[in-house]
Motif scaffolding. Structure first.
Motif, PDB file in Angstrom:
ATOM      1  N   THR A 284       0.849  -1.180   0.000  1.00 54.47           N
ATOM      2  CA  THR A 284       0.000   0.000   0.000  1.00 54.47           C
ATOM      3  C   THR A 284       0.892   1.239   0.000  1.00 54.47           C
ATOM      4  O   THR A 284       2.050   1.188  -0.407  1.00 54.47           O
TER       5      THR A 284
ATOM      6  N   TRP B 198       1.574   5.161   2.271  1.00 51.99           N
ATOM      7  CA  TRP B 198       1.231   5.975   3.449  1.00 51.99           C
ATOM      8  C   TRP B 198       1.855   7.352   3.286  1.00 51.99           C
ATOM      9  O   TRP B 198       3.071   7.488   3.202  1.00 51.99           O
TER      10      TRP B 198
ATOM     11  N   PRO C 172      -5.803  -1.440   3.517  1.00 56.89           N
ATOM     12  CA  PRO C 172      -6.942  -0.526   3.548  1.00 56.89           C
ATOM     13  C   PRO C 172      -8.221  -1.300   3.895  1.00 56.89           C
ATOM     14  O   PRO C 172      -8.303  -2.518   3.687  1.00 56.89           O
TER      15      PRO C 172
ATOM     16  N   ASN D  61      -5.525   3.390   4.986  1.00 63.10           N
ATOM     17  CA  ASN D  61      -6.483   4.116   4.163  1.00 63.10           C
ATOM     18  C   ASN D  61      -7.837   3.409   4.216  1.00 63.10           C
ATOM     19  O   ASN D  61      -7.915   2.228   4.573  1.00 63.10           O
TER      20      ASN D  61
ATOM     21  N   GLU E 190      -8.944   1.905  -1.188  1.00 58.12           N
ATOM     22  CA  GLU E 190      -7.768   2.080  -2.046  1.00 58.12           C
ATOM     23  C   GLU E 190      -7.838   1.149  -3.242  1.00 58.12           C
ATOM     24  O   GLU E 190      -7.966  -0.067  -3.098  1.00 58.12           O
TER      25      GLU E 190
ATOM     26  N   SER F 238     -13.340   7.625   9.007  1.00 59.61           N
ATOM     27  CA  SER F 238     -12.204   6.926   8.405  1.00 59.61           C
ATOM     28  C   SER F 238     -10.977   6.987   9.299  1.00 59.61           C
ATOM     29  O   SER F 238     -10.707   8.019   9.919  1.00 59.61           O
TER      30      SER F 238
ATOM     31  N   PHE G 249      -7.932   7.174   8.141  1.00 58.64           N
ATOM     32  CA  PHE G 249      -6.893   7.964   7.454  1.00 58.64           C
ATOM     33  C   PHE G 249      -7.483   8.470   6.140  1.00 58.64           C
ATOM     34  O   PHE G 249      -8.678   8.750   6.065  1.00 58.64           O
ATOM     35  N   TRP G 250      -6.694   8.586   5.079  1.00 55.35           N
ATOM     36  CA  TRP G 250      -7.209   9.007   3.776  1.00 55.35           C
ATOM     37  C   TRP G 250      -8.407   8.140   3.398  1.00 55.35           C
ATOM     38  O   TRP G 250      -8.463   6.941   3.716  1.00 55.35           O
TER      39      TRP G 250
ATOM     40  N   HIS H  60      -8.667   6.586  -2.193  1.00 57.12           N
ATOM     41  CA  HIS H  60      -7.267   6.688  -2.601  1.00 57.12           C
ATOM     42  C   HIS H  60      -6.995   5.828  -3.845  1.00 57.12           C
ATOM     43  O   HIS H  60      -6.551   4.679  -3.740  1.00 57.12           O
TER      44      HIS H  60
ATOM     45  N   ASN I 146      -7.908  13.099   7.366  1.00 50.54           N
ATOM     46  CA  ASN I 146      -9.092  12.551   6.697  1.00 50.54           C
ATOM     47  C   ASN I 146      -9.370  13.282   5.392  1.00 50.54           C
ATOM     48  O   ASN I 146     -10.419  13.919   5.209  1.00 50.54           O
TER      49      ASN I 146
ATOM     50  N   ASP J 133      -7.888  11.297  -2.682  1.00 48.54           N
ATOM     51  CA  ASP J 133      -6.473  11.540  -2.980  1.00 48.54           C
ATOM     52  C   ASP J 133      -6.030  10.748  -4.206  1.00 48.54           C
ATOM     53  O   ASP J 133      -5.385   9.707  -4.083  1.00 48.54           O
TER      54      ASP J 133
END
Length: 481
Positions: free
Chosen positions: A137, A139, A149, A227, A230, A247, A249-250, A253, A274, A278
């Motif tokens: 993945t 980060w 994710p 994430n 993703e 969430s 994190f992101w 994605h 968050n 992205d």
């Protein structure tokens, strides 16, 4: 030596020109140049038309038929896995999540599978890190072997997440968010976090030293949050109508992914980092009819951090944002800061941005550690209510994690804003800072009306900025002094 004397310089020039046009209009990308004739927006429509739509078999695979229990307590990871694998093995179709609450660990999608949530379906994702296996993945712009994710697809084609149900990451200040090391998210001295010396900075250092991704193994004890959704090295992807909340994190994605449509998605998640969406190292991404209410940037276009971005060297391009609403966030549409491979051909139109908790409308952020070429950014028909800081911010000195200076001077050029109305623009209409050897170049504001702002602009090392039919604080901006 030219054998045929009848070939003239004009003949050669014609052949070269036609060849260049053929290359620029290849299937994967459409070249765009800044102009005043509207042809760039016409080319945006060519990009949209070039994005293939997902297509699925009519066969339906109900997760309940594979053992799922909609009680919000039973862990359904295996049931989801069985339904997805059976659907894929049979040639694809719809994996149906009926109404109810389903607890699960990581969901890994396959090609030709549409994960579809009924209107009152809610997938609750486990807050136990052990329910997320280690996968390849990324980060914060650096590739890594880390927690999967929550929803993950790698090297898949024709894949989707659809329906009006809810995807709930269940993140809060008692679990994932505390790992951020932020006091606003429950962290206190003595609690481990991503900021500990053996965590985030070790990963960045590995990338700088060229350590292969397979050897950058993190996960347990490293506190790098996963994430949410993703798509890694995928093609022909659809995410439509779902609501995503809480969430780690992101949130959305796409990384190294081409031809993706994100349509009618609602993101409501106010945790640390968050970001709503992205796109990273990705091309031909259409984001439309979405609502973003976030704890970080609403949309943040990326292309890798520092040495890792230069290693991958895939710019993000042909990113289109249409008819979206941005509420809270650090920025409405943002480019950076993980931007080392560059970004070009970004189109933003017909969006509403309004919140006292929205810092900027349009923002580009990089520095001399990131580098990158950011060019050909087109924005039109925005309705901006209130932003805290400024309408447009272009910054080559972004600095949030200590020293962020290096030998990779960035480039920012060809940014156009047209038909923009703003009620309260905060501190500046435009805040742009470049280097003497690399000024911010070719900025145009046309038919922009800002009713209220503290100062007209803050400019440092900016070349060729134009205000055309632009009014700030009820006064026409005639020139830059």
């Amino acid at each position: 030596m030219i054998a045929n004397k009848n070939i003239t310089f004009k003949n050669i020039l014609f052949i070269v020109t036609i060849s260049a046009l053929f290359i620029s209009c290849s299937e994967k990308t459409v070249a765009v140049s800044l102009d005043n004739g509207g042809s760039s927006w016409k080319k945006m429509h060519l990009v949209i038309k070039s994005i293939p739509e997902t297509k699925f078999s009519d066969k339906i695979y109900n997760v309940n038929d594979f053992g799922a229990v909609a009680d919000g307590k039973t862990l359904n990871t295996i049931a989801f896995e069985k339904a997805i694998h059976k659907c894929a093995a049979d040639g694809g179709g719809q994996v149906l999540v009926p109404n109810g609450k389903y607890l699960t660990g990581a969901i890994h999608l396959e090609s030709n599978v549409n994960l579809h949530l009924e209107d009152n379906a809610e997938i609750l994702f486990s807050i136990n890190p052990k329910d997320y296996p280690i996968v390849h993945t990324s980060w914060e712009g650096t590739e890594v072997m880390n927690y999967s994710p929550l929803i993950y697809a790698k090297n898949k084609t024709n894949v989707a997440i659809t329906g009006k149900g809810i995807l709930n990451g269940q993140a809060d200040s008692t679990n994932w968010w505390i790992w951020s090391g932020g006091k606003n998210y429950g962290w206190k001295k003595g609690i481990p976090s991503q900021n500990d010396p053996t965590n985030r900075e070790v990963l960045v250092d590995m990338a700088e030293k060229g350590v292969p991704v397979a050897e950058r193994v993190f996960g347990d004890g490293r506190y790098l949050r996963p994430n949410f959704i993703e798509f890694f090295e995928c093609n022909t992807v659809l995410v439509k109508d779902v609501t995503v909340i809480n969430s780690p994190f992101w949130i959305l994605h796409p990384i190294k992914t081409n031809n993706m449509i994100i349509d009618g998605v609602t993101v409501n998640s106010h945790g640390p980092n968050n970001d709503g969406c992205d796109p990273e190292y990705s091309q031909n991404i259409l984001i439309k009819n979405c609502t973003f209410n976030t704890g970080d940037d609403c949309i943040a276009i990326k292309s890798g951090r520092d040495a890792d971005g230069r290693r991958v060297a895939i710019p993000s391009k042909n990113i289109i944002v249409q008819n979206c609403k941005m509420i809270d966030g650090h920025g409405g549409v943002v480019i950076g800061s993980e931007i080392s491979a560059g970004v070009n051909n970004v189109f933003v139109e017909n969006c509403v941005m309004d919140s006292p908790n929205l810092d900027r409308a349009i923002r580009i952020k990089t520095n001399s550690k990131r580098g990158g070429i950011i060019e050909d950014i087109f924005v039109r028909n925005l309705e901006v209510g209130t932003v805290k800081e400024c309408v447009l911010k272009l910054n080559m000195f972004y600095n949030v994690y200590g020293s962020q200076t290096g030998n990779f001077i960035p480039t920012i050029r060809n940014v156009s804003l047209e038909n923009i109305t703003v009620k309260n623009g905060g501190k500046y209409s435009v805040w742009a800072e470049g280097y003497a050897q690399s000024p911010v170049e070719n900025i145009t504001l046309k038919n922009v009306k800002i009713q209220k702002v503290d100062s007209l602009y803050l400019l440092k090392n900016v070349k060729n900025i134009k205000f055309i039919d632009t009014y700030v604080n009820n006064k026409k901006v005639e020139s830059v002094k």
